[in-house]
Write an enzyme that holds these catalytic residues in place. Structure first.
Site, PDB file in Angstrom:
ATOM      1  N   GLY A  68       0.850 -12.562 -26.062  1.00 47.62           N
ATOM      2  CA  GLY A  68       1.771 -13.189 -26.990  1.00 47.62           C
ATOM      3  C   GLY A  68       3.175 -13.524 -26.546  1.00 47.62           C
ATOM      4  O   GLY A  68       3.961 -14.003 -27.369  1.00 47.62           O
ATOM      5  N   GLY A 117       4.241 -15.880 -24.439  1.00 49.40           N
ATOM      6  CA  GLY A 117       4.442 -17.267 -24.031  1.00 49.40           C
ATOM      7  C   GLY A 117       5.160 -18.100 -25.080  1.00 49.40           C
ATOM      8  O   GLY A 117       5.062 -17.842 -26.285  1.00 49.40           O
ATOM      9  N   CYS A 165       2.718 -19.615 -27.557  1.00 51.46           N
ATOM     10  CA  CYS A 165       1.712 -18.694 -28.077  1.00 51.46           C
ATOM     11  C   CYS A 165       2.220 -18.080 -29.379  1.00 51.46           C
ATOM     12  O   CYS A 165       3.374 -17.654 -29.457  1.00 51.46           O
ATOM     13  CB  CYS A 165       1.410 -17.592 -27.070  1.00 51.46           C
ATOM     14  SG  CYS A 165       0.167 -16.406 -27.631  1.00 51.46           S
TER      15      CYS A 165
END
Length: 360
Positions: free
Chosen positions: A169, A171, A174
């Site tokens: 998570g 990114g 993301c």
């Protein structure tokens, strides 16, 4: 529910404190590393920064640019299913990543690295898949992920992974942390998973969360052996995206854009990614040069003449925890705790604000 009260850190939470150095130039810094592996008898030498296996950055054009500097390309997954011949050159610096259903295809790839890449690396099914890939490819350099904890890092290594991909998570495109509430602060995940992997003579990739060369440096300082970047490579000519009004689209591989493009819709799966517009940045060469320059400069600040020694810079370069935004000079920081050593880097935690004792 148990609450873990230990301090956990993201890249934006820390800065690296400089120390006295005998180095006189960034040109003295060697960024190339040679890695040996736990299961594979192969060796790899190069600069351990890699593109994410995303549609707009894992492209043949990006591979051509990254290869010039001996960096690694992870081709977008759709190239594994078709048009893989576009990545014929520079096989040592290619890392093909696929899903559990791609084992047969991965086992035939001649690249330097192959691996299994799923959002949730915590399932028994995934561990069994890693074992299966190792059985089919006993001498391949195998990557597996993603996970964020030491126990699962070791589980995947013992199942046959040479390198574990770390990150859930972080990114920029993301949304897993938002949609599911699942995740782990990325720098702490890197530190803890690197410690677990290195104890078994294996390696990790810090995957996601880097928005600048400084974040890449922090990942290496925390013990990462490789760093994967996506958003930092978006918006270039080599991304093969459509340019409109000075911007290009960049999207996560669990976004509506990706799912629509590749036909990944079903009745039980929602999106865990988003699409953003990135300012057009021209050719990727200058961006790569800027990233590597930043890493070299960081090494000179802590007296590390090799990237390999960045996380061991003596006698303890410090990661300083920030309280409040870095770009607001009115924020005052104080050191309260004794440092402790992780990978020979002492973490000095700054717990609060004391405007009353600090000058404006």
């Amino acid at each position: 529910m148990l609450i873990n009260e230990e301090i956990k850190l993201d890249y934006s939470d820390v800065l690296i404190r400089p120390k006295r150095s005998t180095m006189s130039s960034r040109g003295e810094v060697c960024l190339s590393r040679t890695h040996k592996f736990l299961w594979s008898t192969k060796e790899w030498t190069g600069i351990p920064v890699m593109s994410a296996n995303m549609d707009t950055v894992g492209t043949p054009g990006m591979h051509k640019v990254l290869s010039k500097s001996n960096l690694i390309t992870c081709p977008a997954r759709h190239y594994l299913k078709e048009n893989s011949e576009k990545f014929k050159k520079g096989q040592a610096n290619i890392c093909w990543l696929g899903g559990i259903d791609d084992i047969a295809k991965l086992s035939k790839m001649p690249s330097g690295f192959i691996g299994l890449d799923v959002a949730n690396g915590y399932t028994i099914k995934f561990v069994d898949a890693v074992k299966k890939l190792r059985d089919k490819c006993p001498n391949a350099i195998i990557v597996a992920g993603n996970v964020v904890t030491a126990d699962m890092t070791q589980e995947l290594i013992l199942a046959g992974a040479d390198i574990v991909k770390v990150g859930i998570g972080p990114g920029s495109v993301c949304t897993t942390r938002i949609k599911t509430g699942i995740g782990y602060p990325q720098l702490s995940a890197v530190i803890e998973c690197a410690d677990a992997a290195h104890g078994l003579d294996a390696h990790i990739i810090a995957d996601g969360g880097c928005t600048s060369s400084g974040d890449i440096v922090k990942a290496f300082a925390g013990g990462a052996d490789f760093v994967m970047i996506g958003g930092m490579l978006a918006g270039h000519d080599e991304c093969e995206g459509q340019l409109e009004d000075g911007v290009m689209k960049f999207y996560g591989m669990a976004s509506e854009s990706a799912m629509s493009k590749h036909g990944n819709h079903n009745n039980y799966r929602g999106t865990e990614g988003k699409t953003v517009e990135v300012k057009y940045r021209g050719k990727a060469d200058e961006t790569i040069k800027d990233i590597l320059s930043g890493i070299r400069s960081a090494c000179t600040y802590v007296g590390a003449n090799k990237l390999k020694t960045l996380s061991k810079a003596f006698p303890g370069s410090s990661l300083i925890k920030l309280v409040g935004p870095v770009n607001k000079p009115s924020i005052k920081l104080i050191v309260l705790s004794q440092s402790r050593t992780i990978h020979s880097i002492s973490l000095i935690f700054l717990f609060g604000l004391l405007d009353s004792i600090a000058p404006p």
